[in-house]
Design a protein around this motif. Sequence first.
Motif, PDB file in Angstrom:
ATOM      1  N   UNK A 202       0.906  -1.259  -0.109  1.00 59.23           N
ATOM      2  CA  UNK A 202      -0.033  -0.009   0.085  1.00 59.23           C
ATOM      3  C   UNK A 202       0.811   1.233   0.038  1.00 59.23           C
ATOM      4  N   UNK A 203       0.513   2.229  -1.015  1.00 63.70           N
ATOM      5  CA  UNK A 203       1.195   3.521  -0.824  1.00 63.70           C
ATOM      6  C   UNK A 203       0.415   4.493  -0.170  1.00 63.70           C
ATOM      7  N   UNK A 204       0.894   5.546   0.215  1.00 69.45           N
ATOM      8  CA  UNK A 204       0.074   6.763   0.671  1.00 69.45           C
ATOM      9  C   UNK A 204      -1.042   7.190  -0.165  1.00 69.45           C
ATOM     10  N   UNK A 205      -1.033   7.028  -1.488  1.00 70.44           N
ATOM     11  CA  UNK A 205      -1.965   7.359  -2.283  1.00 70.44           C
ATOM     12  C   UNK A 205      -3.106   6.258  -2.144  1.00 70.44           C
ATOM     13  N   UNK A 206      -2.877   5.219  -1.974  1.00 76.09           N
ATOM     14  CA  UNK A 206      -3.646   3.995  -1.775  1.00 76.09           C
ATOM     15  C   UNK A 206      -4.599   4.233  -0.436  1.00 76.09           C
ATOM     16  N   UNK A 207      -3.936   4.828   0.715  1.00 73.65           N
ATOM     17  CA  UNK A 207      -4.578   5.155   1.820  1.00 73.65           C
ATOM     18  C   UNK A 207      -4.980   6.546   2.000  1.00 73.65           C
ATOM     19  N   UNK A 208      -4.917   7.269   0.967  1.00 73.00           N
ATOM     20  CA  UNK A 208      -5.748   8.589   0.762  1.00 73.00           C
ATOM     21  C   UNK A 208      -4.883   9.442   1.885  1.00 73.00           C
ATOM     22  N   UNK A 209      -3.573   9.380   1.933  1.00 77.53           N
ATOM     23  CA  UNK A 209      -2.859  10.125   3.087  1.00 77.53           C
ATOM     24  C   UNK A 209      -1.852  10.975   2.362  1.00 77.53           C
ATOM     25  N   UNK A 210      -2.057  12.449   2.813  1.00 76.34           N
ATOM     26  CA  UNK A 210      -1.467  13.579   2.124  1.00 76.34           C
ATOM     27  C   UNK A 210      -0.087  13.375   2.401  1.00 76.34           C
ATOM     28  N   UNK A 211       0.968  12.927   1.354  1.00 83.14           N
ATOM     29  CA  UNK A 211       2.495  12.809   1.784  1.00 83.14           C
ATOM     30  C   UNK A 211       3.152  14.118   2.471  1.00 83.14           C
ATOM     31  N   UNK A 212       2.439  15.279   2.397  1.00 84.56           N
ATOM     32  CA  UNK A 212       3.069  16.329   3.222  1.00 84.56           C
ATOM     33  C   UNK A 212       2.565  16.103   4.693  1.00 84.56           C
ATOM     34  N   UNK A 213       1.859  15.265   5.126  1.00 83.00           N
ATOM     35  CA  UNK A 213       1.432  15.069   6.504  1.00 83.00           C
ATOM     36  C   UNK A 213       2.567  13.956   7.296  1.00 83.00           C
ATOM     37  N   UNK A 214       3.016  13.438   6.551  1.00 83.67           N
ATOM     38  CA  UNK A 214       4.065  12.572   7.130  1.00 83.67           C
ATOM     39  C   UNK A 214       5.600  12.692   6.545  1.00 83.67           C
ATOM     40  N   UNK A 215       6.324  11.767   7.135  1.00 85.42           N
ATOM     41  CA  UNK A 215       7.886  12.090   6.571  1.00 85.42           C
ATOM     42  C   UNK A 215       8.452  12.875   7.300  1.00 85.42           C
ATOM     43  N   UNK A 216       9.582  13.638   6.809  1.00 80.42           N
ATOM     44  CA  UNK A 216      10.357  14.839   7.523  1.00 80.42           C
ATOM     45  C   UNK A 216       9.432  16.161   7.194  1.00 80.42           C
TER      46      UNK A 216
END
Length: 260
Positions: A202-216
């Motif tokens: 599963x990627x962040x897109x699959x989970x509907x998660x905004x990439x800017x809300x995670x990671x560094x």
Amino acid sequence: MNIVVCVKQVPDTTARKELGPDFRLNRAALESVVNPFDEYAIEEALRLKEANGGEVVVLVMGPPSAEDIIRKTLAMGADRAVHVTDPALAGTDWSGTCAVLSTALRRIPHDLVLTGTESTDARSGLVPGGLSEALGIPLVTYAVKLELDAESIKVHRQVPGGYQEVQTPLPAVVSVVKGANEPRYPSLKGIMSAKRKEIQKLTLADLDIDPASVGLHGARTVVTASQARAEKSSGEVARPETPEEAAVIIADFLQARKYI
Ligand SMILES: Cc1cc2nc3c(=O)[nH]c(=O)nc-3n(C[C@H](O)[C@H](O)[C@H](O)COP(=O)(O)OP(=O)(O)OC[C@H]3O[C@@H](n4cnc5c(N)ncnc54)[C@H](O)[C@@H]3O)c2cc1C
């Protein structure tokens, strides 16, 4: 009974861990293993499944290299795995990890979510609580023994000097304590069958998660400096000839440090 075990990929505990220029662990250079605390959670899940039937799913948030440790958990006997992996996850902090894992958990049938008590690299011990909060389900920590019945779980919870018996309705999050059981070694048959078992990516897109809300970028904590612990000095060696001389040496030592 649908049991999901959250498993973290961590650097080999004997490896010398170094932080990179951005103060993040340089994981690529390190051998990685199943977080040792999670092996007790996996073993507990397999025992509950053997006693009550059902399915054991392993959930991992980690880089593509985490597939190796996932295969190990499948070789131990887990039925299938879900691997949340996305380049944007690098450097995700504790709250981001809870957001990602809980979003994935909402897509995996779960009557019971098992975790280790902590990871061996960051050791916050906060994820189990964060998952229970995000999912709005009860949390029992430091489980030594778990007994399931249809709607609830009875947990022997480790406390200083003994244990408590805690009962809670399902679904629930339970962290399993180190030493609760003897994690099994993968059998040859287990290793062979693990190669055929499903690992859903599963990627962040699959989970509907905004990439800017995670990671560094999404991390609410930033490591701004890091210092290796000073090497322990071997200390002073004294070889007094007599007990009186020993007493003087000790008194001088304590006085010099204002202990007396
Ligand atoms: C050296 C270091 C220092 C860090 N310091 C901080 C910090 O100060 N603040 C901060 O917010 N973040 C920090 N992090 C990031 C943090 O480690 C990660 O966000 C991590 O995924 C969750 O925290 P933890 O390892 O402490 O988990 P813990 O809460 O210690 O882990 C408990 C259990 O949660 C489950 N679990 C944890 N991570 C995962 C995962 N990725 N996939 C599946 N299951 C998992 C496992 O069952 C594990 O046994 C740090 C990371 C490192 C390597």
